[in-house]
Design a protein around this motif. Structure first.
Motif, mmCIF file in Angstrom:
data_model
loop_
_atom_site.group_PDB
_atom_site.id
_atom_site.type_symbol
_atom_site.label_atom_id
_atom_site.label_comp_id
_atom_site.label_asym_id
_atom_site.label_seq_id
_atom_site.Cartn_x
_atom_site.Cartn_y
_atom_site.Cartn_z
ATOM 1 N N MET A 1 5.834 15.943 51.217
ATOM 2 C CA MET A 1 6.905 15.262 51.912
ATOM 3 C C MET A 1 8.063 16.216 52.172
ATOM 4 O O MET A 1 8.978 15.871 52.864
ATOM 5 N N GLY A 2 8.041 17.426 51.629
ATOM 6 C CA GLY A 2 9.135 18.346 51.782
ATOM 7 C C GLY A 2 9.009 19.267 52.976
ATOM 8 O O GLY A 2 9.834 20.135 53.169
ATOM 9 N N ASP A 3 7.997 19.085 53.816
ATOM 10 C CA ASP A 3 7.743 19.959 54.948
ATOM 11 C C ASP A 3 8.446 19.438 56.204
ATOM 12 O O ASP A 3 8.259 18.292 56.602
ATOM 13 N N VAL A 4 9.253 20.304 56.850
ATOM 14 C CA VAL A 4 10.004 19.899 58.037
ATOM 15 C C VAL A 4 9.069 19.462 59.155
ATOM 16 O O VAL A 4 9.315 18.448 59.817
ATOM 17 N N ASN A 5 7.998 20.185 59.392
ATOM 18 C CA ASN A 5 7.061 19.798 60.451
ATOM 19 C C ASN A 5 6.441 18.445 60.170
ATOM 20 O O ASN A 5 6.250 17.637 61.077
ATOM 21 N N ASN A 39 13.673 15.618 49.734
ATOM 22 C CA ASN A 39 12.445 14.911 49.367
ATOM 23 C C ASN A 39 11.661 15.687 48.320
ATOM 24 O O ASN A 39 11.137 15.111 47.368
ATOM 25 N N ALA A 40 11.583 17.007 48.486
ATOM 26 C CA ALA A 40 10.862 17.845 47.524
ATOM 27 C C ALA A 40 11.565 17.813 46.162
ATOM 28 O O ALA A 40 10.905 17.676 45.119
ATOM 29 N N ALA A 41 12.888 17.911 46.166
ATOM 30 C CA ALA A 41 13.647 17.881 44.913
ATOM 31 C C ALA A 41 13.496 16.531 44.212
ATOM 32 O O ALA A 41 13.356 16.464 42.986
ATOM 33 N N TYR A 42 13.512 15.475 45.003
ATOM 34 C CA TYR A 42 13.363 14.122 44.460
ATOM 35 C C TYR A 42 12.001 13.963 43.788
ATOM 36 O O TYR A 42 11.903 13.490 42.660
ATOM 37 N N ASP A 44 10.008 16.301 42.706
ATOM 38 C CA ASP A 44 9.951 17.165 41.526
ATOM 39 C C ASP A 44 10.642 16.506 40.326
ATOM 40 O O ASP A 44 10.150 16.565 39.211
ATOM 41 N N LYS A 45 11.794 15.881 40.590
ATOM 42 C CA LYS A 45 12.572 15.289 39.495
ATOM 43 C C LYS A 45 11.951 14.002 38.970
ATOM 44 O O LYS A 45 11.852 13.806 37.760
ATOM 45 N N PHE A 46 11.547 13.112 39.894
ATOM 46 C CA PHE A 46 11.119 11.779 39.478
ATOM 47 C C PHE A 46 9.607 11.599 39.411
ATOM 48 O O PHE A 46 9.125 10.644 38.806
ATOM 49 N N GLY A 47 8.854 12.470 40.076
ATOM 50 C CA GLY A 47 7.397 12.379 40.029
ATOM 51 C C GLY A 47 6.794 11.439 41.054
ATOM 52 O O GLY A 47 5.600 11.149 41.003
ATOM 53 N N TYR A 48 7.596 10.938 41.965
ATOM 54 C CA TYR A 48 7.122 10.092 43.058
ATOM 55 C C TYR A 48 8.030 10.315 44.262
ATOM 56 O O TYR A 48 9.115 10.876 44.130
ATOM 57 N N ILE A 49 7.564 9.885 45.426
ATOM 58 C CA ILE A 49 8.312 10.144 46.653
ATOM 59 C C ILE A 49 9.553 9.257 46.733
ATOM 60 O O ILE A 49 9.615 8.193 46.104
ATOM 61 N N PHE A 50 10.505 9.691 47.522
ATOM 62 C CA PHE A 50 11.730 8.937 47.761
ATOM 63 C C PHE A 50 11.405 7.698 48.579
ATOM 64 O O PHE A 50 10.807 7.780 49.649
ATOM 65 N N ILE A 51 11.791 6.544 48.061
ATOM 66 C CA ILE A 51 11.537 5.275 48.733
ATOM 67 C C ILE A 51 12.862 4.571 48.956
ATOM 68 O O ILE A 51 13.697 4.489 48.048
ATOM 69 N N MET A 52 13.034 4.094 50.187
ATOM 70 C CA MET A 52 14.240 3.344 50.527
ATOM 71 C C MET A 52 13.942 2.421 51.690
ATOM 72 O O MET A 52 12.964 2.610 52.397
#
Length: 84
Positions: A1-5, A39-42, A44-52
């Motif tokens: 999820m951290g890839d700009v493309n 997204n990549a930092a999130y 890495d920190k939480f172990g799941y993707i950013f959801i909103m």
């Protein structure tokens, strides 16, 4: 999820309902890059993707929400995520 493309393709896709992601398709390279990094930092920190709940939000609004939630403690963030 951290890839700009990946984000460009994701936010430009016609699979998502019209208006679902606000003005994300019009996002600047800088904003997309910051979303990718966030997204990549999130993850890495939480172990799941950013959801909103993204309906009607611009890329800049989503970025601000992501950056506001990154400092959360894992226990607090999982509660927020469950609500989204």
């Amino acid at each position: 999820m951290g890839d700009v493309n990946f984000l460009k393709v994701k936010f430009a896709t016609t699979i998502w309902a019209a208006g679902e992601q606000g003005a994300v398709g019009q996002a600047s390279e800088e904003t997309l890059g910051a979303l990718a990094a966030g997204n990549a930092a999130y993850e890495d920190k939480f172990g799941y993707i950013f959801i909103m709940f993204a309906t009607g939000k611009s890329a800049d609004e989503m970025l601000a929400l992501l950056q506001a939630r990154l400092p959360n403690a894992p226990a607090a963030e999982i509660q927020i995520t469950m609500g989204e």
